[in-house]
Design a protein around this motif. Structure first.
Motif, PDB file in Angstrom:
ATOM      1  N   ILE A 146      -6.992 -12.450  -1.234  1.00  0.00           N
ATOM      2  CA  ILE A 146      -6.203 -11.537  -2.063  1.00  0.00           C
ATOM      3  C   ILE A 146      -7.038 -10.328  -2.465  1.00  0.00           C
ATOM      4  O   ILE A 146      -6.541  -9.188  -2.494  1.00  0.00           O
ATOM      5  CB  ILE A 146      -5.673 -12.285  -3.297  1.00  0.00           C
ATOM      6  CG1 ILE A 146      -4.552 -13.242  -2.872  1.00  0.00           C
ATOM      7  CG2 ILE A 146      -5.156 -11.308  -4.349  1.00  0.00           C
ATOM      8  CD1 ILE A 146      -4.017 -14.097  -4.003  1.00  0.00           C
ATOM      9  N   PHE A 147      -8.306 -10.552  -2.776  1.00  0.00           N
ATOM     10  CA  PHE A 147      -9.193  -9.443  -3.131  1.00  0.00           C
ATOM     11  C   PHE A 147      -9.316  -8.453  -1.974  1.00  0.00           C
ATOM     12  O   PHE A 147      -9.248  -7.235  -2.180  1.00  0.00           O
ATOM     13  CB  PHE A 147     -10.570  -9.995  -3.510  1.00  0.00           C
ATOM     14  CG  PHE A 147     -11.569  -8.938  -3.878  1.00  0.00           C
ATOM     15  CD1 PHE A 147     -11.455  -8.236  -5.068  1.00  0.00           C
ATOM     16  CD2 PHE A 147     -12.618  -8.637  -3.031  1.00  0.00           C
ATOM     17  CE1 PHE A 147     -12.375  -7.248  -5.400  1.00  0.00           C
ATOM     18  CE2 PHE A 147     -13.543  -7.652  -3.355  1.00  0.00           C
ATOM     19  CZ  PHE A 147     -13.418  -6.955  -4.547  1.00  0.00           C
ATOM     20  N   PHE A 148      -9.460  -8.962  -0.753  1.00  0.00           N
ATOM     21  CA  PHE A 148      -9.538  -8.086   0.411  1.00  0.00           C
ATOM     22  C   PHE A 148      -8.208  -7.356   0.615  1.00  0.00           C
ATOM     23  O   PHE A 148      -8.187  -6.172   0.977  1.00  0.00           O
ATOM     24  CB  PHE A 148      -9.896  -8.901   1.656  1.00  0.00           C
ATOM     25  CG  PHE A 148     -10.198  -8.066   2.860  1.00  0.00           C
ATOM     26  CD1 PHE A 148     -11.436  -7.475   3.042  1.00  0.00           C
ATOM     27  CD2 PHE A 148      -9.221  -7.852   3.828  1.00  0.00           C
ATOM     28  CE1 PHE A 148     -11.704  -6.695   4.153  1.00  0.00           C
ATOM     29  CE2 PHE A 148      -9.480  -7.071   4.946  1.00  0.00           C
ATOM     30  CZ  PHE A 148     -10.730  -6.494   5.111  1.00  0.00           C
ATOM     31  N   ARG A 186      11.901   7.590  -0.288  1.00  0.00           N
ATOM     32  CA  ARG A 186      10.467   7.874  -0.132  1.00  0.00           C
ATOM     33  C   ARG A 186       9.631   6.874  -0.928  1.00  0.00           C
ATOM     34  O   ARG A 186       8.615   6.371  -0.450  1.00  0.00           O
ATOM     35  CB  ARG A 186      10.183   9.311  -0.572  1.00  0.00           C
ATOM     36  CG  ARG A 186       8.742   9.748  -0.382  1.00  0.00           C
ATOM     37  CD  ARG A 186       8.670  11.267  -0.355  1.00  0.00           C
ATOM     38  NE  ARG A 186       9.311  11.855  -1.516  1.00  0.00           N
ATOM     39  CZ  ARG A 186       8.695  12.120  -2.664  1.00  0.00           C
ATOM     40  NH1 ARG A 186       7.403  11.838  -2.797  1.00  0.00           N
ATOM     41  NH2 ARG A 186       9.342  12.683  -3.662  1.00  0.00           N
ATOM     42  N   MET A 187      10.066   6.576  -2.143  1.00  0.00           N
ATOM     43  CA  MET A 187       9.367   5.590  -2.966  1.00  0.00           C
ATOM     44  C   MET A 187       9.448   4.204  -2.327  1.00  0.00           C
ATOM     45  O   MET A 187       8.499   3.421  -2.369  1.00  0.00           O
ATOM     46  CB  MET A 187       9.967   5.551  -4.373  1.00  0.00           C
ATOM     47  CG  MET A 187       9.768   6.822  -5.184  1.00  0.00           C
ATOM     48  SD  MET A 187       8.021   7.226  -5.462  1.00  0.00           S
ATOM     49  CE  MET A 187       7.808   8.585  -4.297  1.00  0.00           C
ATOM     50  N   PHE A 188      10.594   3.919  -1.712  1.00  0.00           N
ATOM     51  CA  PHE A 188      10.751   2.638  -1.022  1.00  0.00           C
ATOM     52  C   PHE A 188       9.797   2.542   0.166  1.00  0.00           C
ATOM     53  O   PHE A 188       9.185   1.484   0.412  1.00  0.00           O
ATOM     54  CB  PHE A 188      12.200   2.475  -0.547  1.00  0.00           C
ATOM     55  CG  PHE A 188      12.459   1.181   0.179  1.00  0.00           C
ATOM     56  CD1 PHE A 188      12.697   0.007  -0.525  1.00  0.00           C
ATOM     57  CD2 PHE A 188      12.465   1.137   1.567  1.00  0.00           C
ATOM     58  CE1 PHE A 188      12.934  -1.185   0.145  1.00  0.00           C
ATOM     59  CE2 PHE A 188      12.696  -0.049   2.238  1.00  0.00           C
ATOM     60  CZ  PHE A 188      12.939  -1.216   1.527  1.00  0.00           C
ATOM     61  N   GLY A 189       9.652   3.631   0.889  1.00  0.00           N
ATOM     62  CA  GLY A 189       8.737   3.643   2.023  1.00  0.00           C
ATOM     63  C   GLY A 189       7.291   3.462   1.601  1.00  0.00           C
ATOM     64  O   GLY A 189       6.527   2.729   2.239  1.00  0.00           O
ATOM     65  N   ILE A 190       6.903   4.116   0.503  1.00  0.00           N
ATOM     66  CA  ILE A 190       5.533   3.985   0.008  1.00  0.00           C
ATOM     67  C   ILE A 190       5.270   2.562  -0.468  1.00  0.00           C
ATOM     68  O   ILE A 190       4.218   1.973  -0.179  1.00  0.00           O
ATOM     69  CB  ILE A 190       5.276   4.993  -1.128  1.00  0.00           C
ATOM     70  CG1 ILE A 190       5.332   6.423  -0.588  1.00  0.00           C
ATOM     71  CG2 ILE A 190       3.932   4.732  -1.793  1.00  0.00           C
ATOM     72  CD1 ILE A 190       5.232   7.492  -1.656  1.00  0.00           C
ATOM     73  N   GLU A 198      -4.967  -2.374   0.158  1.00  0.00           N
ATOM     74  CA  GLU A 198      -3.831  -1.736  -0.507  1.00  0.00           C
ATOM     75  C   GLU A 198      -4.284  -0.529  -1.322  1.00  0.00           C
ATOM     76  O   GLU A 198      -3.621   0.524  -1.320  1.00  0.00           O
ATOM     77  CB  GLU A 198      -3.130  -2.744  -1.417  1.00  0.00           C
ATOM     78  CG  GLU A 198      -1.922  -2.171  -2.145  1.00  0.00           C
ATOM     79  CD  GLU A 198      -1.300  -3.166  -3.094  1.00  0.00           C
ATOM     80  OE1 GLU A 198      -0.269  -2.834  -3.704  1.00  0.00           O
ATOM     81  OE2 GLU A 198      -1.858  -4.279  -3.246  1.00  0.00           O
ATOM     82  N   SER A 199      -5.424  -0.645  -2.001  1.00  0.00           N
ATOM     83  CA  SER A 199      -5.954   0.473  -2.782  1.00  0.00           C
ATOM     84  C   SER A 199      -6.311   1.646  -1.882  1.00  0.00           C
ATOM     85  O   SER A 199      -6.126   2.810  -2.255  1.00  0.00           O
ATOM     86  CB  SER A 199      -7.191   0.028  -3.564  1.00  0.00           C
ATOM     87  OG  SER A 199      -6.873  -1.005  -4.471  1.00  0.00           O
ATOM     88  N   THR A 204       2.765  -3.900   2.924  1.00  0.00           N
ATOM     89  CA  THR A 204       2.330  -4.265   4.266  1.00  0.00           C
ATOM     90  C   THR A 204       0.812  -4.287   4.369  1.00  0.00           C
ATOM     91  O   THR A 204       0.220  -5.210   4.956  1.00  0.00           O
ATOM     92  CB  THR A 204       2.909  -3.290   5.305  1.00  0.00           C
ATOM     93  OG1 THR A 204       4.340  -3.312   5.235  1.00  0.00           O
ATOM     94  CG2 THR A 204       2.477  -3.673   6.716  1.00  0.00           C
ATOM     95  N   SER A 205       0.169  -3.301   3.793  1.00  0.00           N
ATOM     96  CA  SER A 205      -1.298  -3.245   3.841  1.00  0.00           C
ATOM     97  C   SER A 205      -1.904  -4.424   3.082  1.00  0.00           C
ATOM     98  O   SER A 205      -2.918  -4.994   3.497  1.00  0.00           O
ATOM     99  CB  SER A 205      -1.796  -1.927   3.253  1.00  0.00           C
ATOM    100  OG  SER A 205      -1.434  -1.800   1.898  1.00  0.00           O
ATOM    101  N   PHE A 206      -1.297  -4.814   1.980  1.00  0.00           N
ATOM    102  CA  PHE A 206      -1.771  -5.959   1.207  1.00  0.00           C
ATOM    103  C   PHE A 206      -1.678  -7.248   2.035  1.00  0.00           C
ATOM    104  O   PHE A 206      -2.635  -8.041   2.101  1.00  0.00           O
ATOM    105  CB  PHE A 206      -0.950  -6.094  -0.074  1.00  0.00           C
ATOM    106  CG  PHE A 206      -1.263  -7.307  -0.887  1.00  0.00           C
ATOM    107  CD1 PHE A 206      -2.470  -7.427  -1.567  1.00  0.00           C
ATOM    108  CD2 PHE A 206      -0.347  -8.340  -0.995  1.00  0.00           C
ATOM    109  CE1 PHE A 206      -2.761  -8.551  -2.321  1.00  0.00           C
ATOM    110  CE2 PHE A 206      -0.618  -9.466  -1.743  1.00  0.00           C
ATOM    111  CZ  PHE A 206      -1.830  -9.568  -2.415  1.00  0.00           C
TER     112      PHE A 206
END
Length: 234
Positions: free
Chosen positions: A213-215, A117-121, A220-221, A127-129
């Motif tokens: 990177i900021f975007f 589960r931690m790996f998936g998160i 990611e946040s 990926t989002s980053f």
């Protein structure tokens, strides 16, 4: 001799047909860049340890050597290993956050499901980053990402430049009062490496990579907040 444009000059990033010329009998001559009149790639004579040190120092020449003039294809395996390191760190934090000392509870936290589960998160956040970086760069400089090969090269550069995440494991094993500070330094180092990788790959100035990177961090946040809201991380 390689085809025109198969390599890049590590100094000016111009395309080059070859890195060196073989005159046989062990006689080699490093090619000279027609644009800057400097050796196309001086690192072909360097020891790998020296190249690694220069890469850790985020030198653009070392990045160009690794990305354009070598056939390193470990970015996929490196990405998986870095995610495993991050998942392991989160798994330990999840285990330490439990106030229950019952042995059965410790066994429950040791189940593989928690680690997966931690790996998936961690994979979702990574990926989002990356998606945030690609979207912002495509929006700011669409001419830089025209073909599939451009996206693949940039993805390879970003994954390779995330090697700093491997330091997560020593930081956790040698746990002390400064561990949170060490983790923060590792995060900053990885972001600096990512910025240099974008700059070298797309031949940009220093500002645009940081904007991308900021975007990516914003996206990611957002994923982190969503995960916390859904309580997937507990």
């Amino acid at each position: 001799m390689a085809a025109l444009g198969a390599y890049r000059c590590i100094e000016c990033s111009r395309e080059a047909a070859e890195l060196y010329r073989d005159y046989q009998r062990g006689v080699l001559r490093i090619s000279i860049c027609k644009s800057c009149q400097k050796p196309v790639d001086k690192y072909i004579e360097y020891d790998p340890v020296i190249i690694l040190i220069n890469a850790v120092l985020c030198k653009a020449q070392a990045y160009r050597h690794i990305l354009f003039n070598t056939k390193i294809n470990i970015h996929g395996k490196l990405c998986i290993f870095c995610l495993l390191c991050e998942a392991y760190l989160r798994w330990l934090q999840l285990q330490d956050s439990s106030q229950n000392t019952d042995p059965d509870d410790l066994i429950r936290y040791a189940r593989e499901w928690d680690f997966y589960r931690m790996f998936g998160i961690a994979s979702l956040e990574q990926t989002s980053f990356l998606v945030g970086i690609f979207i912002s760069l495509w929006w700011m400089r669409p001419e830089m990402l025209k073909t599939k090969s451009d996206f693949i090269l940039l993805l390879k550069a970003l994954l390779l430049s995330s090697y700093g995440k491997l330091l997560l494991i020593p930081a956790v094993i040698w746990e002390h009062d400064y561990t949170p500070l060490c983790l923060a330094f590792i995060k900053v180092f990885v972001l600096i490496s990512n910025s240099q990788a974008i700059r070298v790959t797309l031949n940009l100035n220093r500002i645009l990579p940081w904007l991308a990177i900021f975007f990516g961090l914003i996206l990611e946040s957002g994923v982190v907040c969503l995960v916390q809201k859904l309580r997937w991380d507990v």
